[in-house]
Design a protein around this motif. Structure first.
Motif, short mmCIF file in Angstrom:
data_model
loop_
_atom_site.label_atom_id
_atom_site.label_comp_id
_atom_site.label_asym_id
_atom_site.label_seq_id
_atom_site.Cartn_x
_atom_site.Cartn_y
_atom_site.Cartn_z
N ASN A 1 32.75 -37.97 16.17
CA ASN A 1 31.25 -37.98 18.04
C ASN A 1 31.07 -36.90 17.01
O ASN A 1 31.24 -35.58 16.76
CB ASN A 1 32.66 -37.51 18.51
CG ASN A 1 31.92 -37.37 19.66
OD1 ASN A 1 30.65 -37.11 20.12
ND2 ASN A 1 32.55 -38.12 20.64
N PRO A 2 29.53 -37.34 17.07
CA PRO A 2 28.72 -36.15 17.39
C PRO A 2 29.11 -35.02 17.97
O PRO A 2 27.93 -33.45 17.14
CB PRO A 2 27.45 -37.37 17.14
CG PRO A 2 27.73 -37.93 17.81
CD PRO A 2 28.69 -38.21 17.70
N ILE A 3 29.08 -34.63 19.42
CA ILE A 3 29.01 -33.84 19.78
C ILE A 3 29.90 -32.86 19.60
O ILE A 3 30.76 -32.75 18.53
CB ILE A 3 29.99 -33.99 21.53
CG1 ILE A 3 29.47 -33.32 22.19
CG2 ILE A 3 31.51 -34.05 21.32
CD1 ILE A 3 28.05 -33.92 22.67
N GLY A 4 29.14 -31.75 19.87
CA GLY A 4 29.35 -30.31 19.19
C GLY A 4 29.97 -29.31 20.26
O GLY A 4 30.40 -28.33 20.19
N HIS B 1 30.89 -42.17 30.13
CA HIS B 1 30.02 -43.07 29.13
C HIS B 1 29.43 -41.79 28.18
O HIS B 1 29.11 -40.65 28.60
CB HIS B 1 28.90 -44.17 29.00
CG HIS B 1 30.15 -45.39 29.90
ND1 HIS B 1 29.95 -45.65 30.82
CD2 HIS B 1 30.09 -46.45 29.31
CE1 HIS B 1 30.70 -47.11 31.60
NE2 HIS B 1 30.63 -47.44 30.26
N TRP B 2 29.94 -41.89 26.73
CA TRP B 2 28.90 -40.69 26.20
C TRP B 2 27.75 -40.36 25.56
O TRP B 2 27.19 -39.43 25.74
CB TRP B 2 29.68 -41.21 24.80
CG TRP B 2 31.21 -40.78 24.23
CD1 TRP B 2 32.29 -41.58 24.60
CD2 TRP B 2 31.39 -39.50 23.79
NE1 TRP B 2 33.30 -40.80 24.34
CE2 TRP B 2 33.30 -39.40 24.17
CE3 TRP B 2 31.48 -38.02 24.63
CZ2 TRP B 2 33.71 -38.72 23.89
CZ3 TRP B 2 31.42 -36.86 24.14
CH2 TRP B 2 33.45 -37.04 24.86
N GLY B 3 27.08 -41.41 26.28
CA GLY B 3 25.73 -41.57 26.44
C GLY B 3 25.23 -40.73 27.19
O GLY B 3 24.13 -40.25 28.20
N PRO C 1 26.24 -45.53 17.75
CA PRO C 1 27.30 -46.70 17.85
C PRO C 1 28.72 -46.02 19.50
O PRO C 1 29.07 -47.27 19.93
CB PRO C 1 28.64 -46.62 16.65
CG PRO C 1 26.88 -45.99 15.82
CD PRO C 1 27.17 -45.32 16.99
N LEU C 2 28.53 -44.32 19.45
CA LEU C 2 29.30 -44.22 20.85
C LEU C 2 28.29 -44.46 22.57
O LEU C 2 28.89 -43.34 23.31
CB LEU C 2 29.50 -42.73 20.87
CG LEU C 2 30.65 -42.56 19.92
CD1 LEU C 2 31.19 -41.00 19.52
CD2 LEU C 2 32.02 -43.22 20.32
N SER D 1 36.24 -42.63 21.03
CA SER D 1 35.55 -42.10 22.31
C SER D 1 36.70 -41.93 22.78
O SER D 1 36.27 -41.11 24.20
CB SER D 1 35.63 -43.75 23.10
OG SER D 1 34.64 -44.16 22.26
N GLY D 2 37.65 -41.02 22.30
CA GLY D 2 38.30 -39.57 22.91
C GLY D 2 37.92 -38.70 23.79
O GLY D 2 37.33 -37.86 22.37
#
Length: 332
Positions: free
Chosen positions: A141-144, A168-170, A177-178, A232-233
Motif C-alpha cells: 500500500n503506498p499510503i505512509g 475506498h482507498w481512493g 491499483p488500490l 486493501s487491509g
C-alpha cells in the motif's frame, strides 16, 4: 541528523534519527522527602507489574523507613475494585480504565470522580495490558501517513472529527491499483481494551464502528497475518505483532502535520497522537490533601529514581521531564 520527508498532499512526515532514542526522563534532582511518613500503603494491580512495584517500594523505603506495603495483584479487571471498596490506597491500572463500568462503580460509592496520576508511558513491545498501538497497512500500500480525521473516517461510522465515510482507498488520495479497492478494516474485538482505547482516542468515544470491521484475537499476530495477505487491509495492533509484509504508518492530529511514527521518542515526547499512559488511581475528596504517605510515594515514582525503575523494568517508557513535572503539580 538525517531527515526523511514523505509527502502526501502538503503534509510532512517527521522521521528524524532522534525519533529512535528515548526522551529525557523526569527532573534532574533525586527524590528528597518533603516530609517523613509512616504507615501501610495498600496497592492493587497485576502480577506482571509486581517486579516494578517491588523496585519502587524498595527505593522509597530507603528514605522512608516507616512505610510498609501490602499488595493484591490479581489482574487489571479487579484493580479498581480495591479503591472503590476502600481496601486499597492505590490502583496500579496498567491499562486504561473501562468507561463507564469502572469509573461509574467508583462514583456510585464516593459521589465523585477518581483521581488518576500518570506514572509512565505505555511501552512498544512489552506484553502488558497497555501497549502502544500502531496503525498497519500492507507493505504494498503506498499510503505512509494518516490524520486522526482520516482514521476516524475509515474505522468509524459517526465521524465526530468531521469527515464522511472513507470506504475506498481512493477516498484518501491513493492512486494506482488500490484506488477503487475497498478499505478492509481489521482489529481486536470491539469490547477489548485496545479497541476501547481507539474508540476514545480516534472516534471521540463514538460507539459506531465501520459495519464491516473484522474482529481478530487481541494478541495481534493473526490480525496482521491477515493484513499481510490483504493489500486493501488496515489494522491497529502493537508493534510487537508486526511482520515483514506489513508496515506502520505515521499519524498526525490534523492535515497540517507534522506526522509522527510510533517510536519510543514520540511516545515520551507526547507527539505520537494516540500514545497511551500508565496510571495510579486513588480517591481524593474535593478540597482535601492526598494522604501524606501516598503523596510521598507518588512523588518518589515521579522522581528520577522512580522513573529509572521504569526504565529498568523495560515494559513501559519513562515520563519526560515535562510530563513528570505536570503530574507532580497535581499532587498538591
Amino acid at each position: 541528523m538525517k531527515v526523511g520527508l514523505h509527502v502526501l498532499g502538503l503534509a510532512v512526515v517527521i522521521t528524524t534519527a532522534s525519533c529512535a532514542g528515548p526522551a529525557r526522563i523526569a527532573a534532574p534532582d533525586h527524590y528528597k522527602p518533603r516530609e517523613q511518613v509512616s504507615g501501610e500503603i495498600r496497592i492493587w494491580g497485576s502480577p506482571a507489574d509486581g517486579p516494578l512495584l517491588k523496585d519502587w517500594e524498595a527505593g522509597f523505603m530507603k528514605t522512608q523507613a516507616g512505610v510498609t506495603f501490602s499488595e493484591q495483584l490479581h489482574g487489571p479487571e479487579s484493580t479498581m475494585a480495591g479503591v472503590y471498596n476502600g481496601v486499597a490506597d492505590l490502583a496500579f491500572m496498567g491499562r486504561e480504565m473501562r468507561v463507564p463500568v469502572e469509573n461509574m462503580a467508583f462514583e456510585w460509592v464516593y459521589l465523585r470522580k477518581p483521581v488518576s496520576i500518570q506514572v509512565a508511558n505505555a511501552g512498544l513491545r512489552a506484553e502488558r495490558p497497555s501497549t502502544n498501538l500502531a496503525i498497519f497497512v500492507n507493505r504494498r500500500n503506498p499510503i505512509g501517513q494518516l490524520t486522526l480525521a482520516q482514521l476516524d473516517a475509515i474505522l468509524g461510522a459517526e465521524h465526530k472529527r468531521g469527515d464522511a465515510n472513507f470506504r475506498h482507498w481512493g477516498d484518501i488520495g491513493v492512486e494506482g491499483p488500490l484506488h477503487d479497492k475497498p478499505i478492509n478494516v481489521y482489529g481486536p474485538p470491539v469490547d477489548s481494551i485496545p479497541a476501547l482505547f481507539i474508540r476514545h482516542a480516534v472516534l471521540k468515544d463514538s460507539q459506531k464502528w465501520n459495519p464491516d470491521y473484522r474482529e481478530f484475537p487481541t494478541d495481534g499476530s493473526d490480525l496482521l497475518d491477515a493484513i499481510a495477505q490483504d493489500p486493501s487491509g488496515i489494522a491497529f495492533a502493537p508493534l510487537s505483532a508486526g511482520n515483514q509484509a506489513v508496515k506502520p504508518v505515521a499519524l498526525a492530529n490534523d492535515a497540517s502535520g507534522p506526522f509522527y511514527p510510533l517510536t519510543e521518542r514520540s511516545v515520551s515526547a507526547r507527539t505520537y497522537p494516540i500514545g497511551r499512559v500508565i496510571t495510579m488511581v486513588l480517591d481524593r475528596a474535593p478540597g482535601k490533601p492526598i494522604d501524606p504517605k501516598v503523596r510521598e510515594f507518588l512523588r518518589y515514582i515521579l522522581s528520577p529514581d522512580g522513573q529509572a525503575a521504569v526504565a529498568r523494568d523495560g515494559a513501559y517508557i519513562p515520563l519526560s521531564t515535562e510530563s513528570a513535572q505536570q503530574q507532580l503539580k497535581r499532587l498538591d
